[in-house]
Design an enzyme around this catalytic site. Structure first.
Site, short mmCIF file in Angstrom:
data_model
loop_
_atom_site.label_atom_id
_atom_site.label_comp_id
_atom_site.label_asym_id
_atom_site.label_seq_id
_atom_site.Cartn_x
_atom_site.Cartn_y
_atom_site.Cartn_z
N GLY A 1 0.81 -1.22 0.00
CA GLY A 1 0.00 0.00 0.00
C GLY A 1 0.84 1.26 0.00
N SER A 2 0.58 2.20 -0.91
CA SER A 2 1.46 3.35 -1.02
C SER A 2 0.92 4.37 -2.01
CB SER A 2 2.85 2.88 -1.46
OG SER A 2 2.72 1.91 -2.48
N ARG A 3 1.79 5.32 -2.40
CA ARG A 3 1.39 6.41 -3.29
C ARG A 3 2.60 6.84 -4.11
NH1 ARG A 3 -1.31 12.18 -1.47
NH2 ARG A 3 -0.07 13.55 -2.79
#
Length: 223
Positions: free
Chosen positions: A184-186
């Protein structure tokens, strides 16, 4: 399907209990742990994309650096962009997305820097400024002057480690793999003002295939 090598320690960590449960003749536990092993392994899947099949030869196109949902597309959010006038495209990666990252615009890597920070939810704008992140600056020479693009790998609440597989001086093609983020990240991409954006918020992006925008003539240039 290709699996990124970073999966090995995580897969082993959940596969070992599954094997123990199977040897202990506990089929339900073994089945559950087996499914978990498969899910963890699939998180690190690394599918081929268009640039892997045919090099991107359009010097003006900017591609998505990751799979996910565009949460911002427009002028750089206050306090997030590099000095100067920039546009910003931010992509949020959920747990279900492919987490292998790609270079949105090819050129020579000018710098790679890592900053420690917090672990806010990656969909929040503040995560781009406060969370742990790695910033990659890439530059390509053109007859109108150098073009520079800034790429940031940003961790989220669950993603606690960034893998960056490029270094200053590397020549990287548009759409080439540059690393990944775990769980999970950006990703934020900062583009010069002359780039005409092709996405809007809520666009579903596919890393290495979705066109984020195209470079146009620089300000003041003849059209």
């Amino acid at each position: 399907m290709k699996i990124d090598p970073a999966a090995r320690p995580f897969t082993a960590a959940v596969a070992a209990p599954a094997l123990v449960a199977a040897l202990a003749r506990r089929p339900r536990a073994a089945a559950g742990l087996g499914l978990l092993t498969a899910a963890v392994t699939l998180f690190f899947r690394d599918p081929d994309r268009a640039p892997d099949r045919a090099p991107v030869d359009d010097p003006d196109v900017v591609l998505a650096p990751a799979d996910g949902v565009v949460v911002h597309a427009g002028p750089a959010e206050p306090g997030l962009g590099p000095a100067g006038e920039w546009q910003q495209v931010s992509i949020f990666l959920s747990l279900l997305d492919v987490h292998v990252n790609r270079m949105p615009y090819g050129g020579r890597v000018v710098s790679v820097s890592h900053r420690p920070g917090h672990f806010l939810a990656a969909y929040r704008a503040a995560s781009g400024m406060r969370n742990e992140r790695t910033e990659i600056v890439v530059e390509r020479p053109t007859p109108d002057g150098p073009r520079r693009v800034v790429v940031r790998q940003i961790v989220g609440q669950l993603a606690r480690r960034i893998v960056t597989r490029t270094a200053p001086g590397d020549e990287v093609a548009t759409g080439a793999r540059i690393g990944l983020m775990k769980f999970g990240s950006r990703m934020d991409v900062f583009l010069p003002a002359e780039v005409v954006l092709a996405v809007v918020p809520r666009t579903r992006a596919v890393g290495g295939e979705t066109v984020l925008g195209r470079f146009g003539p620089p300000a003041g240039a003849r059209r």
